[in-house]
Design an enzyme around this catalytic site. Structure first.
Site, PDB file in Angstrom:
ATOM      1  CE1 TYR A   1     -51.563 100.048  24.865  1.00  0.00           C
ATOM      2  CE2 TYR A   1     -52.704 100.797  26.847  1.00  0.00           C
ATOM      3  CZ  TYR A   1     -51.543 100.387  26.203  1.00  0.00           C
ATOM      4  OH  TYR A   1     -50.364 100.327  26.912  1.00  0.00           O
TER       5      TYR A   1
ATOM      6  N   GLY B   1     -62.170 102.302  18.921  1.00  0.00           N
ATOM      7  CA  GLY B   1     -61.163 101.416  18.328  1.00  0.00           C
ATOM      8  C   GLY B   1     -60.880 101.862  16.900  1.00  0.00           C
TER       9      GLY B   1
ATOM     10  CG  ASN C   1     -70.674 102.003  25.943  1.00  0.00           C
ATOM     11  OD1 ASN C   1     -71.103 101.665  24.852  1.00  0.00           O
ATOM     12  ND2 ASN C   1     -69.439 101.758  26.330  1.00  0.00           N
TER      13      ASN C   1
ATOM     14  CE1 TYR D   1     -63.211 102.672  32.872  1.00  0.00           C
ATOM     15  CE2 TYR D   1     -61.850 103.057  34.810  1.00  0.00           C
ATOM     16  CZ  TYR D   1     -62.099 102.363  33.655  1.00  0.00           C
ATOM     17  OH  TYR D   1     -61.249 101.360  33.276  1.00  0.00           O
TER      18      TYR D   1
ATOM     19  CE  LYS E   1     -64.166  98.929  32.690  1.00  0.00           C
ATOM     20  NZ  LYS E   1     -63.875  97.932  31.655  1.00  0.00           N
TER      21      LYS E   1
ATOM     22  CG  PHE F   1     -53.203  98.393  39.738  1.00  0.00           C
ATOM     23  CD1 PHE F   1     -53.879  97.185  39.866  1.00  0.00           C
ATOM     24  CD2 PHE F   1     -53.175  99.234  40.837  1.00  0.00           C
ATOM     25  CE1 PHE F   1     -54.514  96.816  41.065  1.00  0.00           C
ATOM     26  CE2 PHE F   1     -53.796  98.876  42.037  1.00  0.00           C
ATOM     27  CZ  PHE F   1     -54.461  97.671  42.153  1.00  0.00           C
ATOM     28  CG  ASN F   2     -52.587 103.741  36.159  1.00  0.00           C
ATOM     29  OD1 ASN F   2     -53.099 103.314  37.185  1.00  0.00           O
ATOM     30  ND2 ASN F   2     -52.875 104.922  35.670  1.00  0.00           N
TER      31      ASN F   2
ATOM     32  CG  HIS G   1     -54.533 106.720  29.401  1.00  0.00           C
ATOM     33  ND1 HIS G   1     -55.432 106.551  28.375  1.00  0.00           N
ATOM     34  CD2 HIS G   1     -55.087 106.146  30.489  1.00  0.00           C
ATOM     35  CE1 HIS G   1     -56.476 105.872  28.828  1.00  0.00           C
ATOM     36  NE2 HIS G   1     -56.296 105.620  30.109  1.00  0.00           N
TER      37      HIS G   1
END
Ligand code: UFG
Length: 323
Positions: free
Chosen positions: A10, A35, A96, A145, A149, A173-174, A193
């Site tokens: 995305y 993807g 991953n 998650y 990061k 952010f989102n 989402h």
């Protein structure tokens, strides 16, 4: 040449589009596990680039990439992104996201590549101690998650100190919306989402929790438009070239909307009522996330221009085109 990992996903594909429009030389690397080849094909209609299918977990794939292309800068999007799945299967996420990035960084060391822009997230902050969140806020992720990061941000700091690799961590952010010409858009399988799930008329929309301590009981998020967001990656590359130093930046719209407010806005745009049901809280969700993006504006010269309404409109156009 710029390497874009996760460029069939995305945000990665919207970033690739931004660089193609600027006539930059890019190579996209993506495993196509999440993807889509259709996204690569759509990008091929816009500009010239090489696509390499490979997995960051496979060191041979990564080394071959660096051997075959004269890479100057890496923009690193590739990674698993589902918060709920990460709670159920943290190992998959660490292997991953952290393991894959380690292969990438080690290849950068080996091939003398010194610049990287990394897709980080506001999820590294956890539950806010104050709002809006600036870059100095305590880092205390509430899900694996976010942990992965944060771990990568720490790796990057080490690789700067030891090997002189300069990194810009962009803490999103989102992210919402789609290409305003509807050539590419948000396409996750499964989709978790908020906005695409509201627009999906094949199933009843579920609100995860309406008993939070917020204005209407639903979680509050800061929605930043994807076309605005990817512009920060160009600015980050320019900053690395000019300043040659590592830094991190929050990228948000600096406006908070509850799940219910996003839902109401989407209903208005679609022009009809949408069915919904209230579900229990989703594990790993922070109550409220809201950005202070002053630093990105001041130092990178970034600007957030598009409204939530514009993001929902382009997401809706994409949904209709794509479904
Ligand atoms: N939500 C619903 N119903 C849905 C989907 C989401 O009520 O069908 C709610 C969630 O519970 C949450 C809000 O909408 O309160 C936003 O949820 P999203 O799944 O859209 O996004 P997140 O806030 O979970 O985003 C997080 C991080 C991002 C990160 C992303 C990765 O904040 O930085 O996960 O997928 F990129």
């Amino acid at each position: 040449m710029i390497l874009i990992t996760g460029g069939a996903g995305y945000i990665g594909s919207h970033c690739a589009l931004e660089f193609l429009n600027a006539d930059e030389k890019i190579v996209i690397f993506d495993s196509l596990e999440n993807g889509h080849i259709e996204t690569i094909n759509a990008l091929k209609k816009i500009g010239n680039f090489d696509f390499v299918q490979g997995d960051l977990k496979n060191i041979n794939d990564v080394e071959k990439l660096f051997k075959n292309y004269k890479i100057d800068t890496v923009i690193h999007f590739a990674g698993y992104i589902q918060v709920e799945e990460s709670v159920k299967n943290p190992q998959k996420y660490f292997e991953n996201n952290v393991g894959g990035t380690l292969n990438l960084l080690n290849s950068m060391v080996k091939y003398g590549v010194k610049k990287i822009v990394f897709s980080s997230t506001c999820a590294i902050y956890g539950e806010p101690e104050y709002i809006p969140l600036d870059e100095n806020h305590k880092k205390n992720p509430v899900n694996p998650y976010g942990e992965t990061k944060l771990e990568i941000e720490k790796q990057l700091a080490e690789y700067d100190e030891k090997y002189g690799i300069k990194s810009i961590c962009l803490r999103y952010f989102n992210v919402a919306g789609a290409d305003s010409e509807t050539r590419i858009g948000e396409w996750h399988e499964p989709e978790t989402h908020l906005i695409p799930n509201i627009l999906n008329n094949k199933q009843t929309f579920k609100i995860f929790g309406n008993d939070y301590d917020t204005k209407d009981g639903t979680c509050v998020r800061d929605y930043v438009n994807v076309e605005d967001l990817v512009k920060a990656h160009k600015l980050a590359c320019e900053y690395l070239k000019k300043e040659n130093k590592s830094d991190c930046f929050n990228l948000g719209s600096e406006k908070g909307y509850s799940v219910k407010e996003v839902f109401d806005c989407a209903e208005k745009i679609i022009g009809r009522k949408i069915d919904y049901e209230i579900m229990p809280r989703r594990e790993g969700d922070a109550v409220i996330l809201l950005a202070n993006s002053t630093k990105a504006k001041k130092i990178l010269g970034w600007n957030n221009e598009k409204t939530l309404e514009e993001s929902i409109k382009t997401a809706y156009l994409w949904y209709n085109y794509h479904s």
